[in-house]
Enzyme design. Structure first.
Site, short mmCIF file in Angstrom:
data_model
loop_
_atom_site.label_atom_id
_atom_site.label_comp_id
_atom_site.label_asym_id
_atom_site.label_seq_id
_atom_site.Cartn_x
_atom_site.Cartn_y
_atom_site.Cartn_z
N ASN A 126 0.79 -1.25 -0.16
CA ASN A 126 0.04 -0.14 0.01
C ASN A 126 0.87 1.33 0.03
O ASN A 126 1.40 1.67 1.02
CB ASN A 126 -0.88 -0.04 1.22
CG ASN A 126 -1.84 1.26 1.47
OD1 ASN A 126 -1.78 2.05 0.37
ND2 ASN A 126 -2.73 1.25 2.30
N GLY A 133 -14.60 2.31 14.84
CA GLY A 133 -15.91 1.63 15.03
C GLY A 133 -15.59 0.25 15.74
O GLY A 133 -16.47 -0.38 16.37
N GLU A 134 -14.14 -0.16 15.75
CA GLU A 134 -13.85 -1.33 16.57
C GLU A 134 -13.63 -1.34 17.91
O GLU A 134 -14.00 -2.20 18.62
CB GLU A 134 -12.75 -2.27 15.78
CG GLU A 134 -13.03 -2.57 14.14
CD GLU A 134 -11.46 -3.00 13.71
OE1 GLU A 134 -10.55 -3.47 14.53
OE2 GLU A 134 -11.56 -3.00 12.49
N ARG A 190 -2.75 -2.00 -3.10
CA ARG A 190 -4.04 -1.12 -2.82
C ARG A 190 -3.77 0.06 -3.95
O ARG A 190 -3.01 0.78 -3.96
CB ARG A 190 -3.94 -0.61 -1.66
CG ARG A 190 -5.17 0.29 -1.13
CD ARG A 190 -4.88 1.27 -0.10
NE ARG A 190 -6.04 2.07 0.01
CZ ARG A 190 -6.14 3.37 0.70
NH1 ARG A 190 -4.86 3.76 0.95
NH2 ARG A 190 -7.12 3.97 0.55
N GLY A 238 -12.95 5.23 11.29
CA GLY A 238 -11.59 5.58 11.59
C GLY A 238 -11.30 7.17 11.73
O GLY A 238 -12.16 7.81 11.70
N ASN A 239 -10.10 7.50 11.35
CA ASN A 239 -9.73 8.72 11.27
C ASN A 239 -10.30 9.38 10.02
O ASN A 239 -10.74 10.44 9.93
CB ASN A 239 -8.18 8.78 11.00
CG ASN A 239 -7.75 10.37 11.16
OD1 ASN A 239 -7.62 11.01 10.15
ND2 ASN A 239 -7.50 10.73 12.54
N GLU A 242 -8.30 -5.39 5.16
CA GLU A 242 -8.36 -4.89 3.79
C GLU A 242 -6.91 -5.77 3.11
O GLU A 242 -7.09 -6.13 2.09
CB GLU A 242 -8.11 -3.44 3.80
CG GLU A 242 -9.39 -2.80 4.00
CD GLU A 242 -8.91 -1.40 4.34
OE1 GLU A 242 -9.16 -0.55 3.42
OE2 GLU A 242 -8.77 -0.94 5.64
N ARG A 254 -11.30 15.87 8.47
CA ARG A 254 -12.25 16.43 7.20
C ARG A 254 -13.59 16.69 7.67
O ARG A 254 -13.92 16.05 8.78
CB ARG A 254 -12.36 14.99 6.44
CG ARG A 254 -11.10 14.59 5.64
CD ARG A 254 -11.20 13.56 4.66
NE ARG A 254 -10.01 12.87 4.27
CZ ARG A 254 -9.65 11.74 4.30
NH1 ARG A 254 -10.88 10.77 4.78
NH2 ARG A 254 -8.76 11.14 3.73
N MET A 269 -9.87 10.31 18.24
CA MET A 269 -10.92 9.89 19.09
C MET A 269 -10.69 9.52 20.37
O MET A 269 -11.85 9.80 21.33
CB MET A 269 -12.09 9.25 18.32
CG MET A 269 -12.52 9.76 16.87
SD MET A 269 -13.30 11.53 17.05
CE MET A 269 -14.72 11.04 18.23
N ARG A 270 -9.52 8.84 20.70
CA ARG A 270 -9.19 8.57 22.13
C ARG A 270 -9.05 9.86 22.93
O ARG A 270 -9.49 9.73 24.00
CB ARG A 270 -7.84 7.46 22.03
CG ARG A 270 -8.35 6.17 21.57
CD ARG A 270 -6.86 5.68 21.30
NE ARG A 270 -6.37 6.17 20.19
CZ ARG A 270 -5.26 5.66 19.72
NH1 ARG A 270 -5.03 4.24 19.85
NH2 ARG A 270 -4.68 6.11 18.63
N HIS A 330 -17.59 1.98 8.35
CA HIS A 330 -15.99 2.21 8.29
C HIS A 330 -15.54 3.44 9.03
O HIS A 330 -15.72 4.39 8.45
CB HIS A 330 -15.69 1.91 7.09
CG HIS A 330 -13.92 1.91 7.14
ND1 HIS A 330 -13.04 0.85 6.99
CD2 HIS A 330 -13.02 3.06 7.09
CE1 HIS A 330 -11.82 1.27 6.95
NE2 HIS A 330 -11.89 2.32 7.36
N HIS A 338 -12.85 3.29 0.60
CA HIS A 338 -12.79 2.20 1.76
C HIS A 338 -13.61 0.81 1.10
O HIS A 338 -14.05 0.10 1.95
CB HIS A 338 -13.61 2.57 2.81
CG HIS A 338 -12.91 3.88 3.74
ND1 HIS A 338 -13.53 4.86 4.32
CD2 HIS A 338 -11.60 4.06 3.83
CE1 HIS A 338 -12.84 5.79 4.79
NE2 HIS A 338 -11.54 5.10 4.68
N LYS A 352 3.17 0.74 3.26
CA LYS A 352 2.77 -0.34 4.08
C LYS A 352 2.72 -1.63 3.41
O LYS A 352 2.64 -1.73 2.30
CB LYS A 352 1.30 -0.01 4.69
CG LYS A 352 1.45 1.18 5.34
CD LYS A 352 -0.06 1.39 5.90
CE LYS A 352 -0.38 2.82 6.55
NZ LYS A 352 -1.58 2.89 7.04
#
Length: 397
Positions: free
Chosen positions: A7, A333-334, A91, A210-211, A385, A241, A284-285, A208, A180, A14
Site C-alpha cells: 500500500n 468503529g472497532e 491497494r 476510523g480517522n 483489507e 475532514r 478520538m481516544r 467504516h 474504503h 505499508k
C-alpha cells in the site's frame, strides 16, 4: 502460496506478507517519511515483537528494495529467497469508472489507471510508483490491483450522480465514487459468515469509522450507496475532514479568508472535522478523554460525530427498504464503545436494540453487540483489507 501486499502512499509504504495456505501474516510493517529526512521502517516480527529501523529512503523504488531486503534478512526475515513470493497485490485508490473489480496489472491496465490520476492526484501516482518499483526489482512477477472504488461501482446512477450540469459528468467524470470499498466488501461478507446467513438475502449497513470514515448501504451483496463522494471529503464527520458541508458555505469561507482552491481544500481536509471543532486532536481516544473531563468542545464534537453516523444509518435503512445488519469496523468503529452507543441511540423504532453491557466489553473483536431480541443485528467486525487484497491476488493467478 506467498502473497506480498503493498500500500504505497505519497510518503509511506505499508506491507504485509501472507502465507495463503492458512491465510496467516508472516510479517508486516511500513516505511514512513519516504523522500523526507528521518525515514524509517517499522517491522512486526512473527512473534509479535516490533522493530524500528532508520534508513534513508529517497523514493519508492529504494523503499520497496529495502523492504525486500528485510523479508530475506538472516535475522528478522521470514523467507530465504524473494523467488518464494508468488505475486504482489497493490491497494489502488481511485479506479474511476474504469475498474469494477480487481485485475492483473498489465501495461494497458496501468495506462488506464494513470488516466484516473486527476481524480486522486496524491494517491494514484504513489500507487503506480509501487507497481513500477516491483517491476524494476522483480521483472515478470505477477501484480494485481485492488481498487478502493471498485466495490461501489454497483451503485445506481440516481445514487452516484450529483445534481450539477450533466456535461460535467460527461467531460470530467464528476460523480460519487466512494472509498474504503475493500473494507466495506470484506466486512459485509465476513459478517454474513460470522452470523451464518447468506449475503444475497441481507440488507447491511457497513460503518467504516476510523480517522477517515464512510458508511455504505449493501443490499443483497451489492453496494447501492456510500457516503464518500468524488473524493474522500464527503460524508460523515472525520478526524480532520469536514464531511458534508454546504457548497455555498465553501465559497463564503473562500471569500472571507481569501483562500484559493488549494487553500480551501487544505482547510476542509486537514484542519476541520473533530480537530477543527475541538482544537485538541483528530484522535478520538483523546477526544473521548476530554469529553469525560467535561470539555464542552469535545462534548460537542462527539455529539456531532455520533449524530452524523446515525443520520446515514437511518438514510440507508430507508434507501434499502429496511436493514437486517449494522456493522461497525475500523479503528474507531472497532474500539470506541461510546460512538457505537451514540450512533445506535434512538434507532429502537427501526428494530435496533443495543446490549449496553456487551457493547462496553467489545474492543477489536468479532462480536454481536445487539440484544437477543433486537430485530436488527448490530455487529463489530474488525476489517482486514490486506487479507482481502491478498485473496483477490491469489484468485487471479
Amino acid at each position: 502460496m506467498k502473497i506480498l501486499v503493498l500500500n504505497c502512499g505519497s510518503s509511506s509504504i505499508k506491507y504485509a506478507l501472507y502465507n495463503m495456505d492458512d491465510k496467516s501474516v508472516m510479517t508486516s510493517g511500513g516505511a514512513e517519511r519516504v523522500g523526507l529526512e528521518g525515514a524509517f521502517v517499522k517491522v512486526k516480527l512473527p512473534g509479535g515483537e516490533k522493530k524500528q529501523i532508520m534508513h534513508d529512503i529517497p523514493e519508492h523504488t529504494e523503499g520497496v528494495k529495502f523492504i525486500f531486503s528485510l523479508l530475506t534478512d538472516p535475522e528478522i526475515g521470514v523467507i530465504k529467497d524473494l523467488k518464494e513470493i508468488d505475486a504482489v497485490g497493490h491497494r489502488m485508490v481511485h479506479g474511476g469508472e474504469k475498474f469494477n473489480k480487481s485485475v492483473l496489472l498489465t501495461e494497458e491496465v496501468l495506462k488506464t489507471f494513470e488516466e484516473c490520476s486527476d481524480l486522486a492526484p496524491l494517491h494514484n501516482p504513489a500507487n503506480l510508483k509501487g507497481v513500477r518499483a516491483v517491476q524494476e526489482l522483480m521483472p515478470g512477477l505477477p501484480q494485481v490491483g485492488v481498487f478502493d472504488t471498485a466495490f461501489h461501482q454497483t451503485m445506481p446512477d440516481y445514487a452516484y450522480m450529483y445534481a450539477i450540469p450533466y456535461e460535467l459528468y460527461e467531460k470530467y467524470g464528476i460523480r460519487r465514487y466512494g472509498f474504503h470499498g475493500t473494507s466495506h466488501r470484506y466486512v459485509s461478507h465476513r459478517v454474513c459468515d460470522f452470523l451464518g446467513v447468506k449475503p444475497e438475502e441481507q440488507r447491511i449497513i457497513t460503518c467504516h469509522i476510523g480517522n477517515g470514515g464512510s458508511v455504505a448501504a449493501v443490499k443483497f451483496g451489492k453496494c447501492m450507496d456510500t457516503s464518500m463522494g468524488l473524493t474522500p471529503l464527503e460524508g460523515v464527520m472525520m478526524g480532520t475532514r469536514s464531511g458534508d458541508i454546504d457548497g455555498g458555505a465553501v465559497s463564503f469561507i473562500e471569500k472571507k479568508l481569501g483562500l484559493d482552491a488549494d487553500g480551501i481544500s487544505n482547510l476542509l481536509n486537514k484542519k476541520s472535522g473533530v480537530y477543527g471543532i475541538t482544537g485538541i486532536s483528530s484522535d478520538m481516544r483523546e477526544i473521548e478523554a476530554a469529553e469525560k473531563a467535561g470539555n464542552p468542545k469535545a462534548i460537542l464534537a462527539q455529539n456531532m460525530y455520533n449524530y452524523r453516523i446515525k443520520k446515514y444509518i437511518g438514510a440507508y435503512a430507508a434507501a434499502m427498504g429496511g436493514v437486517d445488519i449494522i456493522v461497525f469496523t475500523a479503528g474507531v468503529g472497532e474500539n470506541q464503545t461510546g460512538m457505537r452507543a451514540g450512533a445506535c441511540e434512538g434507532l429502537e423504532w427501526m428494530g435496533v436494540k443495543l446490549d449496553k453491557e456487551k457493547n462496553e466489553k467489545v474492543r477489536g473483536e468479532e462480536a454481536v453487540i445487539s440484544a437477543p431480541d433486537s430485530r436488527v443485528k448490530v455487529v463489530v467486525i474488525p476489517t482486514d483489507e490486506e487479507l482481502m487484497i491478498a485473496t483477490d491476488t491469489m484468485n487471479l493467478l
